[in-house]
Design an enzyme around this catalytic site. Structure first.
Site, mmCIF file in Angstrom:
data_model
loop_
_atom_site.group_PDB
_atom_site.id
_atom_site.type_symbol
_atom_site.label_atom_id
_atom_site.label_comp_id
_atom_site.label_asym_id
_atom_site.label_seq_id
_atom_site.Cartn_x
_atom_site.Cartn_y
_atom_site.Cartn_z
ATOM 1 N N ASP A 115 0.815 -1.222 0.000
ATOM 2 C CA ASP A 115 0.000 0.000 0.000
ATOM 3 C C ASP A 115 0.845 1.267 0.000
ATOM 4 O O ASP A 115 0.697 2.146 0.861
ATOM 5 C CB ASP A 115 -0.942 0.007 1.199
ATOM 6 C CG ASP A 115 -1.534 -1.347 1.499
ATOM 7 O OD1 ASP A 115 -1.818 -2.084 0.535
ATOM 8 O OD2 ASP A 115 -1.704 -1.682 2.682
ATOM 9 N N GLY A 165 -0.471 -2.624 16.808
ATOM 10 C CA GLY A 165 0.445 -1.628 16.279
ATOM 11 C C GLY A 165 0.782 -1.777 14.814
ATOM 12 O O GLY A 165 1.526 -0.964 14.262
ATOM 13 N N HIS A 166 0.245 -2.829 14.155
ATOM 14 C CA HIS A 166 0.438 -2.985 12.714
ATOM 15 C C HIS A 166 -0.591 -2.107 12.005
ATOM 16 O O HIS A 166 -1.791 -2.392 12.036
ATOM 17 C CB HIS A 166 0.277 -4.449 12.306
ATOM 18 C CG HIS A 166 0.755 -4.734 10.922
ATOM 19 N ND1 HIS A 166 -0.094 -4.872 9.862
ATOM 20 C CD2 HIS A 166 2.014 -4.891 10.419
ATOM 21 C CE1 HIS A 166 0.600 -5.116 8.768
ATOM 22 N NE2 HIS A 166 1.882 -5.134 9.079
ATOM 23 N N LYS A 195 -12.715 -7.800 9.567
ATOM 24 C CA LYS A 195 -13.829 -7.241 10.328
ATOM 25 C C LYS A 195 -13.911 -5.744 10.058
ATOM 26 O O LYS A 195 -12.934 -5.124 9.636
ATOM 27 C CB LYS A 195 -13.625 -7.477 11.833
ATOM 28 C CG LYS A 195 -13.577 -8.945 12.254
ATOM 29 C CD LYS A 195 -13.330 -9.065 13.753
ATOM 30 C CE LYS A 195 -13.217 -10.517 14.178
ATOM 31 N NZ LYS A 195 -14.503 -11.214 14.113
ATOM 32 N N ASN A 201 -16.461 -0.031 5.896
ATOM 33 C CA ASN A 201 -15.242 -0.319 6.646
ATOM 34 C C ASN A 201 -14.306 0.887 6.588
ATOM 35 O O ASN A 201 -13.884 1.297 5.504
ATOM 36 C CB ASN A 201 -14.557 -1.559 6.067
ATOM 37 C CG ASN A 201 -13.605 -2.210 7.042
ATOM 38 O OD1 ASN A 201 -13.576 -1.881 8.218
ATOM 39 N ND2 ASN A 201 -12.822 -3.151 6.544
ATOM 40 N N SER A 242 -13.317 -0.812 2.081
ATOM 41 C CA SER A 242 -12.855 -2.119 1.689
ATOM 42 C C SER A 242 -14.009 -3.107 1.803
ATOM 43 O O SER A 242 -14.654 -3.178 2.851
ATOM 44 C CB SER A 242 -11.702 -2.553 2.601
ATOM 45 O OG SER A 242 -11.399 -3.909 2.421
ATOM 46 N N GLU A 253 -11.458 -2.449 -2.869
ATOM 47 C CA GLU A 253 -10.840 -1.659 -1.810
ATOM 48 C C GLU A 253 -9.920 -0.590 -2.374
ATOM 49 O O GLU A 253 -9.749 -0.448 -3.581
ATOM 50 C CB GLU A 253 -10.062 -2.562 -0.864
ATOM 51 C CG GLU A 253 -8.946 -3.350 -1.512
ATOM 52 C CD GLU A 253 -8.345 -4.388 -0.561
ATOM 53 O OE1 GLU A 253 -8.992 -4.724 0.447
ATOM 54 O OE2 GLU A 253 -7.229 -4.851 -0.836
ATOM 55 N N HIS A 281 -3.527 -1.778 -4.977
ATOM 56 C CA HIS A 281 -3.476 -0.736 -3.952
ATOM 57 C C HIS A 281 -2.546 0.384 -4.404
ATOM 58 O O HIS A 281 -1.500 0.634 -3.825
ATOM 59 C CB HIS A 281 -3.066 -1.278 -2.597
ATOM 60 C CG HIS A 281 -3.575 -0.411 -1.480
ATOM 61 N ND1 HIS A 281 -4.435 -0.861 -0.515
ATOM 62 C CD2 HIS A 281 -3.361 0.894 -1.210
ATOM 63 C CE1 HIS A 281 -4.730 0.131 0.308
ATOM 64 N NE2 HIS A 281 -4.081 1.211 -0.108
#
Length: 328
Positions: free
Chosen positions: A26, A79-80, A104, A143, A163, A209, A279
């Protein structure tokens, strides 16, 4: 975007090492002075710098520790951080970023700002601005990930994102770009048909997305990614595009079909060497337009590699990129 975290112990570069073969997901890019800065998905948001857009040096991540508000907002967040978006406004660099649980819509988009991108500057300091927009399961059928800031002809800022689920959305921002404008103004800019309304692990043909809006002459061009990333040889990621004379859409493909009704003209898709490509982000530098994206490299165990290629335009004003970028 939906992503599988890759832990690759033998690809970590030192702060001074340059590489023209970097692993990214990305990618977005901006230029300050004579240096390009690349931001991408990673622990704390991954950062690279380059003088020539070919040789890249890995810098320290944006966040040394996860933002406190994000830990409280999204259960399981460690933290990702996914899919950042970089821009410059009012003397500062604005970096939107997304956090989420995998597959999710327990997601949120935050904002962090800095006066400079040069780590050697005494003004270098990332200051988190917190939450901008959040999606809540069973409340929202969208999302809040993959943000992209776009500015209309009046100077009004808009944030596109999204997404899978109910497709790609856009919302008007306040003038300072740190919160939603009031009263809220929303629109749907792209969508694909789906039959599963509760689980996003296998959305079928609803896989869509990563919006990115690029203004060129009289049109706003909406780029997006169809199908599946992050699956190595099984990746089916591809880039599509539509355009509109209004930033809110409708964005139509070459055939005239709205992207909000499943439309989209394929700009670039994979091959045997790079089965999934997508992306993307798009920029103008020094009179030329460029497309950035990641591609899964089967010459290197399907790792996602940075690709940058020039983008040209046909006689009818549609973007074109050469497939030669996937033969390198």
């Amino acid at each position: 975007m939906i992503i599988i975290v890759l832990i690759i112990s033998n690809t970590v570069m030192s702060a001074q090492e340059l590489s023209d073969d970097i692993i990214v997901h990305d990618p977005v890019m901006i230029k300050e002075a004579d240096t390009y800065y690349l931001f991408c998905t990673g622990w704390g948001i991954s950062v690279y710098s380059s003088k020539d857009r070919k040789n890249w040096k890995k810098e320290k991540p944006v966040f040394a520790a996860p933002p406190a508000w994000a830990l409280e907002t999204v259960s399981g967040f460690k933290g990702h951080i996914w899919a950042p978006d970089i821009s410059f406004y009012d003397g500062k660099y604005y970096l939107y970023y997304s956090i989420s649980a995998f597959a999710k819509n327990t997601s949120a988009i935050g904002l962090v700002v800095n006066k400079t991108l040069n780590p050697a500057s005494p003004d270098y300091q990332w200051v988190d601005q917190g939450l901008v927009v959040q999606s809540v399961p069973y409340r929202d059928f969208w999302n809040a990930i993959d943000p992209n800031l776009a500015i209309d002809e009046t100077g009004q800022p808009w944030l596109s994102f999204g997404s899978f689920w109910g497709g790609l959305k856009m919302v008007k921002l306040s003038d300072d770009r740190k919160s939603l404008a009031q009263p809220e103004e929303w629109c749907s800019i792209a969508k694909r048909q789906r039959t599963d309304f509760l689980d996003d692990k296998d959305p079928g043909d609803a896989a869509l997305e990563a919006p990115f809006i690029f203004k060129k002459n009289d049109y706003y061009y909406l780029f997006a990614s169809w199908d599946y990333c992050c699956r190595g040889a099984e990746s089916t990621y591809k880039m599509v595009v539509g355009r509109s004379q209004k930033i809110q859409g409708p964005y139509l493909d070459k055939s005239g079909k709205s992207m909000a009704e499943g439309g989209g003209t394929i700009l670039l898709q994979g091959n045997e060497v790079y089965p999934g490509v997508g992306h993307n982000s798009a920029y103008a530098f020094d009179g030329k337009d460029y497309l950035l994206f990641h591609a899964y490299d089967m010459k290197d165990d399907g790792k996602p590699k940075l690709k940058i290629t020039e983008m040209t335009w046909d006689e009818e004003g549609w973007p074109m990129v050469s497939t030669e970028v996937l033969s390198e």
